[in-house]
Design a protein around this motif. Structure first.
Motif, PDB file in Angstrom:
ATOM      1  N   LYS A   1      -8.472   2.156  -0.286  1.00  0.00           N
ATOM      2  CA  LYS A   1      -8.412   3.318  -1.170  1.00  0.00           C
ATOM      3  C   LYS A   1      -8.136   4.593  -0.376  1.00  0.00           C
ATOM      4  CE  LYS A   1     -11.451   1.481  -4.782  1.00  0.00           C
ATOM      5  NZ  LYS A   1     -12.777   1.588  -5.442  1.00  0.00           N
ATOM      6  N   SER A   2      -8.784   4.727   0.760  1.00  0.00           N
ATOM      7  CA  SER A   2      -8.573   5.898   1.607  1.00  0.00           C
ATOM      8  C   SER A   2      -7.136   5.954   2.120  1.00  0.00           C
ATOM      9  CB  SER A   2      -9.546   5.861   2.791  1.00  0.00           C
ATOM     10  OG  SER A   2      -9.271   6.888   3.710  1.00  0.00           O
ATOM     11  N   LEU A   3      -6.619   4.791   2.506  1.00  0.00           N
ATOM     12  CA  LEU A   3      -5.252   4.721   3.007  1.00  0.00           C
ATOM     13  C   LEU A   3      -4.249   5.087   1.917  1.00  0.00           C
ATOM     14  CD1 LEU A   3      -3.212   3.929   5.204  1.00  0.00           C
ATOM     15  CD2 LEU A   3      -3.473   1.538   4.473  1.00  0.00           C
ATOM     16  N   GLU A   4      -4.416   4.520   0.731  1.00  0.00           N
ATOM     17  CA  GLU A   4      -3.493   4.807  -0.373  1.00  0.00           C
ATOM     18  C   GLU A   4      -3.577   6.267  -0.793  1.00  0.00           C
ATOM     19  OE1 GLU A   4      -2.958   0.581  -2.721  1.00  0.00           O
ATOM     20  OE2 GLU A   4      -4.748   1.774  -3.163  1.00  0.00           O
ATOM     21  N   ARG A   5      -4.762   6.830  -0.780  1.00  0.00           N
ATOM     22  CA  ARG A   5      -4.937   8.240  -1.146  1.00  0.00           C
ATOM     23  C   ARG A   5      -4.235   9.144  -0.135  1.00  0.00           C
ATOM     24  NH1 ARG A   5      -9.883   7.899  -1.969  1.00  0.00           N
ATOM     25  NH2 ARG A   5     -10.630   8.491   0.107  1.00  0.00           N
ATOM     26  N   ARG A   6      -4.376   8.821   1.147  1.00  0.00           N
ATOM     27  CA  ARG A   6      -3.753   9.642   2.180  1.00  0.00           C
ATOM     28  C   ARG A   6      -2.230   9.546   2.137  1.00  0.00           C
ATOM     29  NH1 ARG A   6      -2.421   8.359   7.226  1.00  0.00           N
ATOM     30  NH2 ARG A   6      -3.670   6.438   7.244  1.00  0.00           N
ATOM     31  N   LEU A   7      -1.701   8.338   1.865  1.00  0.00           N
ATOM     32  CA  LEU A   7      -0.254   8.151   1.815  1.00  0.00           C
ATOM     33  C   LEU A   7       0.344   8.586   0.483  1.00  0.00           C
ATOM     34  CD1 LEU A   7       0.090   4.656   3.562  1.00  0.00           C
ATOM     35  CD2 LEU A   7       0.438   6.926   4.571  1.00  0.00           C
ATOM     36  N   GLY A   8      -0.501   8.631  -0.540  1.00  0.00           N
ATOM     37  CA  GLY A   8      -0.023   9.042  -1.850  1.00  0.00           C
ATOM     38  C   GLY A   8       0.772   7.982  -2.588  1.00  0.00           C
ATOM     39  N   VAL A   9       0.568   6.708  -2.237  1.00  0.00           N
ATOM     40  CA  VAL A   9       1.277   5.604  -2.890  1.00  0.00           C
ATOM     41  C   VAL A   9       0.331   4.424  -3.042  1.00  0.00           C
ATOM     42  CG1 VAL A   9       3.556   6.250  -1.992  1.00  0.00           C
ATOM     43  CG2 VAL A   9       2.111   4.663  -0.698  1.00  0.00           C
ATOM     44  N   SER A  10       0.694   3.499  -3.929  1.00  0.00           N
ATOM     45  CA  SER A  10      -0.027   2.227  -4.044  1.00  0.00           C
ATOM     46  C   SER A  10       0.618   1.227  -3.102  1.00  0.00           C
ATOM     47  CB  SER A  10       0.029   1.699  -5.484  1.00  0.00           C
ATOM     48  OG  SER A  10      -0.679   2.556  -6.355  1.00  0.00           O
ATOM     49  N   LEU A  11      -0.182   0.527  -2.323  1.00  0.00           N
ATOM     50  CA  LEU A  11       0.332  -0.450  -1.365  1.00  0.00           C
ATOM     51  C   LEU A  11       0.210  -1.878  -1.879  1.00  0.00           C
ATOM     52  CD1 LEU A  11      -1.194   1.056   1.905  1.00  0.00           C
ATOM     53  CD2 LEU A  11       1.134   1.335   1.021  1.00  0.00           C
ATOM     54  N   LEU A  12      -0.747  -2.100  -2.795  1.00  0.00           N
ATOM     55  CA  LEU A  12      -0.968  -3.434  -3.351  1.00  0.00           C
ATOM     56  C   LEU A  12      -1.058  -3.378  -4.861  1.00  0.00           C
ATOM     57  CD1 LEU A  12      -3.733  -5.063  -1.085  1.00  0.00           C
ATOM     58  CD2 LEU A  12      -1.349  -5.761  -1.251  1.00  0.00           C
ATOM     59  N   HIS A  13      -0.425  -4.348  -5.520  1.00  0.00           N
ATOM     60  CA  HIS A  13      -0.661  -4.578  -6.938  1.00  0.00           C
ATOM     61  C   HIS A  13      -1.798  -5.575  -7.035  1.00  0.00           C
ATOM     62  CE1 HIS A  13       2.675  -2.331  -8.491  1.00  0.00           C
ATOM     63  NE2 HIS A  13       3.589  -3.067  -7.878  1.00  0.00           N
ATOM     64  N   ARG A  14      -2.898  -5.191  -7.686  1.00  0.00           N
ATOM     65  CA  ARG A  14      -4.058  -6.071  -7.793  1.00  0.00           C
ATOM     66  C   ARG A  14      -4.245  -6.495  -9.236  1.00  0.00           C
ATOM     67  NH1 ARG A  14      -4.878  -2.112  -4.286  1.00  0.00           N
ATOM     68  NH2 ARG A  14      -5.903  -0.654  -5.703  1.00  0.00           N
ATOM     69  N   THR A  15      -4.343  -7.820  -9.448  1.00  0.00           N
ATOM     70  CA  THR A  15      -4.568  -8.379 -10.779  1.00  0.00           C
ATOM     71  C   THR A  15      -5.700  -9.395 -10.694  1.00  0.00           C
ATOM     72  OG1 THR A  15      -3.044 -10.264 -10.527  1.00  0.00           O
ATOM     73  CG2 THR A  15      -2.091  -8.173 -11.240  1.00  0.00           C
ATOM     74  N   THR A  16      -6.077  -9.953 -11.831  1.00  0.00           N
ATOM     75  CA  THR A  16      -7.139 -10.966 -11.841  1.00  0.00           C
ATOM     76  C   THR A  16      -6.680 -12.240 -11.160  1.00  0.00           C
ATOM     77  OG1 THR A  16      -6.361 -11.680 -14.023  1.00  0.00           O
ATOM     78  CG2 THR A  16      -8.164 -10.084 -13.960  1.00  0.00           C
ATOM     79  N   ARG A  17      -5.363 -12.438 -11.014  1.00  0.00           N
ATOM     80  CA  ARG A  17      -4.842 -13.656 -10.392  1.00  0.00           C
ATOM     81  C   ARG A  17      -4.514 -13.490  -8.910  1.00  0.00           C
ATOM     82  NH1 ARG A  17      -0.040 -15.582 -14.213  1.00  0.00           N
ATOM     83  NH2 ARG A  17       0.474 -13.338 -14.018  1.00  0.00           N
ATOM     84  N   GLY A  18      -4.690 -12.290  -8.373  1.00  0.00           N
ATOM     85  CA  GLY A  18      -4.406 -12.119  -6.952  1.00  0.00           C
ATOM     86  C   GLY A  18      -3.844 -10.748  -6.649  1.00  0.00           C
ATOM     87  N   GLN A  19      -3.080 -10.663  -5.606  1.00  0.00           N
ATOM     88  CA  GLN A  19      -2.525  -9.382  -5.161  1.00  0.00           C
ATOM     89  C   GLN A  19      -1.140  -9.605  -4.571  1.00  0.00           C
ATOM     90  OE1 GLN A  19      -5.615  -8.501  -2.266  1.00  0.00           O
ATOM     91  NE2 GLN A  19      -4.338  -9.224  -0.586  1.00  0.00           N
TER      92      GLN A  19
END
Length: 301
Positions: free
Chosen positions: A40-58
């Motif tokens: 979360k800290s990394l994504e906030r600092r970069l300003g982008v989402s790095l992983l799509h997270r779902t109930t079936r995985g990432q």
């Protein structure tokens, strides 16, 4: 000055490689909440989402794929720099992951591993034998043995030896079948075939009076596993165009008979040891590459 970027890189790489937050935490020896907070800290600092997270995985986003490649590159450079200082150029240690083709790996690489490990007792070796082309980055492979033309020009390659193939059959197969005196005679015989990514090996090159041509052979047995085809050939189930390092010992022992020797075309390919450019200064990688070059310098099948 506090800078958590390196920790975030290591954590992100572990998360992708492990496939889950729980597994990454286990690998890193930390908690699942720490891995989650780091991402979360990394994504906030970069300003982008790095992983799509779902109930079936990432799965990685496009930005995540680019960032992961940069992470791997930078972390490998750090490891290489520290390894060069700590080893002082004369002591290799750590984990070494090798990938090699099934038949060549089992026949020629596995037998020399004990000698390599005796020479470098602080290296732990893991070897993957597969006829699939493993991605050195995604598969976390340090060194790979590759046959034929190299598709990835970004890799550093060192030639080990030339690759030649011989058309052979077991005496039991030839005993009650028409003789094979010319490549065209193969049309009346059962040839053992590759399937999948190696289908191109079912075109056998021969020398004719008007030049070199490749014949598309046919048969009723296919496999994506080279050693399976060798076993079938030894059992008298068909004719095979077999790698020289496998065929010659069987020919000398009388278990196989070479065919069409006068019209055999050279393969003009070779076997190489390859690795990523940023890993060439890591002592365990360099030690294994040098060892392979030494072992194959005066090659006699």
């Amino acid at each position: 000055m506090r800078d958590d970027r390196l920790v975030e890189m290591v954590t992100f790489r572990a998360l992708v490689d492990a496939g889950s937050f729980t597994a990454a935490a286990h690998i890193l020896g930390t908690s699942q909440s720490f891995v989650s907070k780091s991402l979360k800290s990394l994504e906030r600092r970069l300003g982008v989402s790095l992983l799509h997270r779902t109930t079936r995985g990432q799965r990685l986003t496009a930005e995540g794929e680019r960032y992961l490649a940069s992470c791997r590159h930078l972390l490998d450079l750090i490891e290489a720099s520290e390894d060069a200082i700590m080893s002082n150029g004369d002591k290799a240690a750590g984990n070494l992951h090798i990938s090699a083709p099934l038949s060549f790996g089992s026949d020629r690489i596995v037998p020399i591993l004990p000698q390599f490990m005796d020479r470098h007792p602080e290296i732990s070796v893991g070897i993957s034998l597969t006829d699939a082309i493993e991605n050195l980055i995604d598969g976390r492979v340090d060194v790979a043995i590759r046959m034929g033309t190299l598709a990835d020009s970004n890799l550093v390659a060192r030639k080990l030896c030339d690759l030649q193939r011989i058309v052979v059959a077991a005496p039991s197969y030839l005993a009650d079948r028409p003789p094979v005196r010319h490549p065209d005679d193969l049309r009346g015989h059962n040839c053992l075939l590759w399937q999948g990514a190696n289908d191109h090996l079912n075109r056998w090159p021969f020398l004719f009076h008007d030049g070199q041509r490749a014949l598309k052979v046919k048969g009723n047995l296919k496999s994506n596993n080279g050693m399976t085809l060798v076993a079938l050939c030894l059992e008298g189930r068909g004719i095979m165009r077999m790698a020289e390092h496998i065929a010659l010992p069987h020919i000398r022992a009388g278990r196989l008979v070479p065919l069409l020797e006068e019209q055999r075309a050279p393969d003009n390919q070779h076997i190489s040891v390859v690795f990523l450019p940023e890993r060439q200064h890591i002592s365990r990688v360099r030690s294994f590459v040098d060892f392979c070059l030494e072992q194959f310098r005066n090659l006699k099948w």
